[in-house]
Design an enzyme around this catalytic site. Structure first.
Site, mmCIF file in Angstrom:
data_model
loop_
_atom_site.group_PDB
_atom_site.id
_atom_site.type_symbol
_atom_site.label_atom_id
_atom_site.label_comp_id
_atom_site.label_asym_id
_atom_site.label_seq_id
_atom_site.Cartn_x
_atom_site.Cartn_y
_atom_site.Cartn_z
ATOM 1 N N GLU A 172 0.868 -0.918 -0.148
ATOM 2 C CA GLU A 172 -0.063 0.038 0.037
ATOM 3 C C GLU A 172 0.793 1.276 -0.071
ATOM 4 O OE1 GLU A 172 -4.060 -1.572 1.961
ATOM 5 O OE2 GLU A 172 -2.748 -0.424 3.416
ATOM 6 N N CYS A 223 3.644 8.560 0.963
ATOM 7 C CA CYS A 223 4.232 7.657 2.143
ATOM 8 C C CYS A 223 4.565 6.324 1.544
ATOM 9 C CB CYS A 223 3.031 7.208 3.278
ATOM 10 S SG CYS A 223 3.729 6.393 4.439
ATOM 11 N N CYS A 253 6.363 -7.213 7.408
ATOM 12 C CA CYS A 253 7.381 -6.547 8.254
ATOM 13 C C CYS A 253 7.816 -7.503 9.048
ATOM 14 C CB CYS A 253 6.764 -5.252 8.990
ATOM 15 S SG CYS A 253 8.020 -4.472 9.787
ATOM 16 N N CYS A 310 5.736 -4.572 15.930
ATOM 17 C CA CYS A 310 5.503 -3.505 16.726
ATOM 18 C C CYS A 310 3.890 -3.677 16.921
ATOM 19 C CB CYS A 310 5.811 -2.056 16.076
ATOM 20 S SG CYS A 310 7.524 -1.751 15.686
ATOM 21 N N CYS A 336 1.015 -1.519 15.564
ATOM 22 C CA CYS A 336 0.949 -1.370 14.099
ATOM 23 C C CYS A 336 0.342 -2.407 13.417
ATOM 24 C CB CYS A 336 2.322 -0.998 13.423
ATOM 25 S SG CYS A 336 2.830 -0.682 11.793
ATOM 26 N N CYS A 371 -1.361 6.400 9.714
ATOM 27 C CA CYS A 371 -0.217 5.950 10.437
ATOM 28 C C CYS A 371 -0.406 4.754 11.169
ATOM 29 C CB CYS A 371 0.538 6.952 11.291
ATOM 30 S SG CYS A 371 1.241 8.226 10.356
#
Length: 414
Positions: A133, A146, A153, A157, A160, A391
């Site tokens: 994305e 962004c 990933c 985290c 996230c 975010c």
């Protein structure tokens, strides 16, 4: 309400009722194209690619300059549009290489003008096509893209959404640069291109004026590809984005921070989010390997650091977790002596998240304290929440669908 964009192709529906695109012949070819891309190559690599298809050595420098101009100034995505390149060479280029954009799976526009693209890239080797994305955030005076650096990933985290998706692979330089080229295409940010009617964009100047490596993935775990891509993005004779308008965000890969400043020279952002090791170990687990003391020492030594080139510390506001007055005081103490600014980010919820956003008065109280201590601390207003573009909310569409399918199967079996 958020809308999806009609890209002049037959429509299908995803499991979430979002508008998607049936593959056109061109996008179907792009999804299975095994030709190497010329996008993202350095000038030397582009010269080698031209030599490989028989361009005489004495012509290579001139031809590289021609292609560079067409790719990054004019923004063409088809060799046939390169008017000052001979037909014979255009045909050779098209047979051997591609300059196609990523395939758009979906394009959504938030009520605030934020745009999110789900992009599909061809399979690499024995792999399969992958999706990421990319998000465009229009603001007064600037437009920020962004950009993702990985598919998934490894950092997990806990606040996230991307961290709930396993790492599939690193993105290549052409896939990183391709996100910027596609955004400029869709926004009409190349010469002679038209901006879509009703689009929310800056009123003057470049429509994509800033790039932040804050999308999916940890950029410093894909260092070489990100470095190569950003060298193309910042090249003064092409896309020509100043390195002061390029920000790389890391969760704290300490050994690579000095190398980033020395070899990339871009602005640095640290995904901080906690002021005590025991809490940061939970929120940002890489802290167990590189604790706060080591991270802040690396920040103090960042090449080029000055009041004119500050490090941004990102701090997501989590209700009852990291938003107390004591946290604000410790944050100021930790950053003492580092030219810095602090971005306070109200938590953006996503399905299954266990956190809540801090109350607005708590966020403002926190901001007041760090501002009074001399740190510019804007509260980053949530953008694109209605399309999961804010975010911490990014996650590939295919991963969302697989999770939904798994949950449906578990419910049926239960």
């Amino acid at each position: 309400m958020a809308i999806s964009i009609d890209l002049k192709a037959p429509e299908t529906r995803t499991a979430f009722g979002e508008q998607a695109l049936a593959a056109s012949p061109a996008s179907a070819r792009a999804a299975s194209d095994e030709r190497p891309s010329l996008i993202g190559l350095s000038r030397d690599e582009l010269g080698e690619a031209l030599g490989a298809i028989g361009v005489p050595h004495r012509q290579v420098k001139m031809r590289v300059a021609q292609l560079w101009h067409w790719l990054y100034v004019r923004g063409v995505s088809n060799f046939s549009l390169m008017a000052n390149v001979s037909k014979e060479l255009r045909e050779k280029l098209d047979a051997a290489y591609t300059i196609a954009r990523p395939e758009i799976v979906t394009e959504q526009v938030s009520v605030d003008g934020t745009r999110k693209w789900v992009l599909r890239f061809p399979a690499k080797g024995a792999g399969r096509p992958v999706e990421i994305e990319t998000v465009y955030i229009p603001e007064e005076g600037r437009g920020t893209l962004c950009v993702s650096s990985q598919v998934g990933c490894t950092l997990t985290c806990t606040f996230c959404h991307t961290g709930t998706q396993r790492l599939v692979r690193n993105l290549t330089p052409d896939e990183i640069v391709g996100q910027l080229l596609l955004a400029r295409d869709r926004l009409g940010d190349f010469p002679d291109a038209a901006t879509p009617a009703g689009a929310i964009v800056p009123s003057e100047g470049r429509l994509v004026s800033n790039v932040v490596m804050m999308g999916m993935g940890e950029p410093l775990y894909n260092f070489d590809n990100v470095k190569t891509a950003l060298a193309v993005v910042s090249d003064g004779e092409g896309l020509a984005l100043s390195k002061r308008r390029i920000t790389l965000s890391t969760s704290g890969v300490v050994p690579m921070i000095e190398k980033t400043g020395a070899e990339m020279g871009v602005m640095l952002a640290i995904s901080l989010h906690a002021v005590r090791d025991e809490l940061r170990d939970e929120l940002v687990p890489i802290n167990k390997k590189y604790p706060l003391k080591d991270l802040l020492e690396a920040c103090r030594a960042y090449p080029g650091l000055s009041n004119a080139k500050r490090i941004t510390f990102e701090y997501v506001m989590l209700k009852g977790v990291n938003d107390s007055p004591e946290d604000a005081r410790e944050l100021v103490r930790l950053l003492k002596g580092i030219p810095a600014k602090i971005n306070l980010i109200p938590f953006n919820p996503w399905p299954g998240s266990r956190y809540e956003c801090s109350a607005w008065d708590e966020i403002e109280r926190f901001a007041d304290y760090v501002n009074q201590a001399g740190y510019a601390s804007p509260i980053r207003t949530p953008r694109g929440r209605d399309i999961f573009a804010a975010c911490g909310q990014l996650k590939s569409e295919s991963e969302r669908l697989r999770k939904k399918d798994r949950e449906a199967l578990e419910a049926a079996a239960g």
